[in-house]
Design an enzyme around this catalytic site. Structure first.
Site, mmCIF file in Angstrom:
data_model
loop_
_atom_site.group_PDB
_atom_site.id
_atom_site.type_symbol
_atom_site.label_atom_id
_atom_site.label_comp_id
_atom_site.label_asym_id
_atom_site.label_seq_id
_atom_site.Cartn_x
_atom_site.Cartn_y
_atom_site.Cartn_z
ATOM 1 N N CYS A 63 0.785 -1.235 0.000
ATOM 2 C CA CYS A 63 0.000 0.000 0.000
ATOM 3 C C CYS A 63 0.826 1.299 0.000
ATOM 4 C CB CYS A 63 -1.029 -0.009 1.117
ATOM 5 S SG CYS A 63 -0.622 -0.941 2.583
ATOM 6 N N ARG A 101 7.329 -11.356 5.140
ATOM 7 C CA ARG A 101 7.066 -11.062 6.546
ATOM 8 C C ARG A 101 7.698 -12.157 7.395
ATOM 9 N NH1 ARG A 101 0.565 -9.624 6.294
ATOM 10 N NH2 ARG A 101 0.736 -8.025 4.654
ATOM 11 N N GLN A 146 0.639 -11.206 -3.143
ATOM 12 C CA GLN A 146 -0.763 -10.861 -2.950
ATOM 13 C C GLN A 146 -1.385 -10.394 -4.264
ATOM 14 O OE1 GLN A 146 -0.163 -7.842 0.201
ATOM 15 N NE2 GLN A 146 -1.435 -9.116 1.506
ATOM 16 N N ASP A 167 -3.064 -7.924 -4.731
ATOM 17 C CA ASP A 167 -3.359 -6.711 -3.988
ATOM 18 C C ASP A 167 -3.816 -5.603 -4.935
ATOM 19 O OD1 ASP A 167 -3.539 -5.281 -1.689
ATOM 20 O OD2 ASP A 167 -1.397 -4.900 -1.478
ATOM 21 N N HIS A 176 -5.435 -1.279 -4.784
ATOM 22 C CA HIS A 176 -5.898 -0.127 -4.019
ATOM 23 C C HIS A 176 -6.706 0.774 -4.936
ATOM 24 C CE1 HIS A 176 -2.478 -1.656 -1.676
ATOM 25 N NE2 HIS A 176 -3.239 -1.307 -0.659
ATOM 26 N N LYS A 226 -13.033 -3.042 7.926
ATOM 27 C CA LYS A 226 -12.946 -3.869 6.726
ATOM 28 C C LYS A 226 -14.100 -4.850 6.654
ATOM 29 C CE LYS A 226 -9.877 -7.390 8.741
ATOM 30 N NZ LYS A 226 -8.615 -8.130 8.619
ATOM 31 N N HIS A 235 -8.367 -0.549 0.317
ATOM 32 C CA HIS A 235 -7.445 -1.676 0.202
ATOM 33 C C HIS A 235 -8.298 -2.911 -0.084
ATOM 34 C CE1 HIS A 235 -4.194 0.505 2.617
ATOM 35 N NE2 HIS A 235 -5.284 1.214 2.859
#
Length: 645
Positions: free
Chosen positions: A341, A370, A388, A390, A392, A472, A518
């Site tokens: 992000c 991570r 991911q 992912d 945005h 979320k 997100h």
């Protein structure tokens, strides 16, 4: 007379009725007053919405609901009592064993024990048998209130040093509750069942594990015993069948059998993808990429490693520092990105963005790292290196609802294509540790609630489980054997655009903060592939299978024809393999069935002479003889990904 009136208690029941009592009353009294049947089945009560012992004295007007086995929240109560009964059994069988912590967990319970001699699987049978004896004894379970310091002295005198340490962490002077059943006594807030017999017999001890005291690897290792407990034997049987099925479907075992991936110590928690596993990975990624293109997303790619100062500005350095891998170079500290992000905000900030450009949907298959403790790693389900799906969405406040509806439609279509028909939706609000002021969270939560209502989806609340920057929506998939997996998320974030100074030029030519949504559909591709493997038990739909067709010969005279068929399949884009080994056809069929190959084209002398194929599908004992072109056309149609079909 006034005194009698003031001591009367009015109890409001769930059906709207009220019952008057002359004085203080217990939950057990209320159950008996309603009827002998309820008195017999009562386990606990909900007192003004909170679980409580049936023996608790109610001294003022209250809302009360009697909890029986039929209630969903009876499960946690039963499991916690089962943990206590297990601890009692252990101490009876193995004197000197210390009990430490034993909570109810999803599907069961555990208790951690300190004992010099290790438990064995055979010990579990003995412990379970003793537990059933304790249940049969019908020992009354009694709540006692103790002075904190007296309780410390008491447990120290019994050699229960761990329990004394737990109590020492409770503020001095505070009254604590202990629960006694027979000769066993333990620290607990409760509530508990009235007696051990109320537990019933729908429980089973399942496995042993090691666990550090208080989860700290610097502390001593304890022995953990896991068990499961249900409301009746039917539920227990269903659960045990699910566990048996889960073991058969374990993605780590299937991954080895199908040669998909492996792990090794030199890169713990980071998968090595083999050719067949990487084929699944690429097919899944390409499928999502096509869906995103149709959904109006632009795909970007951002650096793997970014100066720590960016993570400090974003707040991730404070929140995720212990999970971030860091590198020193040229007197600067870089962090390998744990999420995408902040980097996407950098792209948004590069140049002027107009309100006409919004919503701007920015997607990335971002490779993230991570640090996860080694004990938490679990195949593809819990890794240190992952990608991911992912994205945005930068938008205005007025666009939140529209974008949420569009995203949920996209997400549900993906899940359906991948074989997941049942999806549960949960709304998660502000966590205890968070960024941003309360008034910002108020606005974000209301915006997301309005949006989720506009989708028309049913949802449950998941209090306190929101993300660091905003509330979320969570999407939980149900797999073939009934397990729930939280995968997709949508988060409304007013905070990060403020921290990283993101702006767009509004219709009034002034600068405004965008809202940042997100969102992810699969989440980690690694984890989702693990879920897919277990959901399908390795039997992927043909479009996703790493090997779609094997052309296998019965006799060597058919080799040339088989090779020609295989080449035709490959030319058409089918992932086909040729098997002309000098082995019996039954061996080849069994071998490729273990590899979960969806279709076998079997060729003998007759097929080679007539230009036909004998087609056998995975899981079937039947074979169908059809023309070569008909067989290839059928496979071609099935090999189309759902979005392209």
């Amino acid at each position: 007379m006034d005194q009698a009136v003031s001591s009367a208690v009015t109890i409001s029941l769930p059906d709207g009725s009220r019952r008057e009592f002359d004085g203080p009353v217990t939950g057990a009294d209320i159950a008996s007053d309603i009827g002998p049947g309820l008195a017999k089945t009562a386990l606990a009560m909900r007192l003004n919405g909170e679980q409580a012992d049936l023996s608790l004295l109610i001294t003022e007007d209250a809302d009360v609901a009697i909890i029986t086995r039929q209630d969903e929240d009876a499960l946690e109560l039963l499991r916690h009592d089962c943990a206590h009964i297990m601890a009692e059994a252990v101490q009876e069988l193995y004197p000197g064993t210390q009990v430490t912590i034993g909570p109810a967990i999803e599907d069961g319970f555990y208790y951690d024990f300190a004992r010099d001699e290790p438990f064995t699987p055979e010990d579990l049978d003995d412990i379970e048998a003793r537990m059933r004896e304790i249940v049969a004894r019908d020992e009354e379970i009694v709540r006692e209130e103790w002075d904190r310091d007296d309780a410390i002295v008491f447990f120290q005198s019994k050699g229960e040093d761990y329990k004394a340490e737990i109590i020492s962490d409770i503020p001095q002077g505070e009254t604590i509750s202990l629960y006694r059943q027979g000769d066993f006594i333990d620290l607990c807030r409760g509530p508990h069942l009235p007696s051990t017999k109320k537990l019933g017999d729908a429980f089973r001890l399942t496995r042993l594990a090691g666990a550090y005291w208080r989860g700290d690897s610097n502390n001593e290792m304890l022995q953990r015993i896991y068990g499961t407990c249900w409301r009746d034997k039917k539920e227990l049987k269903t659960y045990l069948h699910r566990i048996e099925e889960a073991e058969k479907r374990d993605h780590r075992r299937i991954g080895r059998e199908m040669d998909l991936f492996h792990f090794q110590d030199e890169a713990a928690g980071m998968p090595f993808w083999h050719d067949k596993g990487w084929t699944i990975y690429r097919e899944l990624q390409d499928y999502i990429r096509r869906k995103l293109f149709v959904g109006g997303y632009q795909e970007v790619n951002t650096p793997q490693m970014v100066d720590r100062t960016l993570w400090e500005k974003s707040g991730h350095a404070d929140k995720f520092a212990e999970h971030m891998y860091q590198v020193e170079s040229e007197e600067r500290t870089f962090a390998i990105k744990p999420m995408n992000c902040p980097c996407h905000v950098q792209i948004f900030n590069h140049g002027l963005v107009s309100y006409r450009d919004l919503p701007l949907r920015m997607a990335e298959f971002g490779s993230c790292h991570r640090y996860e403790p080694s004990g938490a790693l679990h195949g593809l389900m819990r890794v240190r290196s992952f990608v991911q799906d992912d994205a945005h969405i930068f938008c205005t406040e007025d666009q939140i609802t529209e974008e949420t509806v569009a995203f949920t439609n996209l997400l549900l279509s993906v899940y359906k294509d991948l074989g997941f028909e049942e999806v549960e939706v949960k709304f998660a609000d502000r966590p205890e540790v968070r960024a941003g002021e309360d008034h910002v969270w108020d606005k974000a939560e209301q915006s997301l609630l309005d949006a989720i209502k506009a989708t028309g989806l049913d949802y449950d609340l998941n209090p306190g489980e929101g993300a660091f920057y905003g509330p979320k929506i969570e999407f939980h998939l149900k797999d073939t054997i009934g397990r729930s997996w939280q995968c997709g998320t949508l988060q409304v974030d007013f905070v990060l655009p403020e921290r990283l100074d993101a702006n767009y030029i509004g219709e009034d030519n002034a600068r405004h903060r965008p809202v940042m949504l997100h969102r992810a559909i699969l989440g980690s591709l690694e984890r989702f592939i693990g879920i897919l493997i277990e959901h399908h038990a390795g039997r992927f739909p043909l479009w996703l299978a790493p090997t779609q067709v094997v052309v296998a010969t019965i006799i060597s005279d058919a080799d040339d024809y088989a090779e020609d068929v295989c080449n035709q399949l490959r030319a058409a884009g089918i992932r086909a393999e040729l098997d002309t080994r000098n082995e019996k056809i039954n061996y080849k069929v069994r071998d490729h069935s273990l590899q979960k190959v969806p279709a076998l084209f079997i060729i003998g002398r007759k097929e080679a002479e007539e230009g036909t194929l004998s087609v056998r599908r995975l899981g079937s004992k039947d074979q169908t003889v059809i023309s070569r072109q008909e067989a290839i056309d059928a496979v071609l149609a099935e090999a189309q990904a759902p979005d392209a079909a």
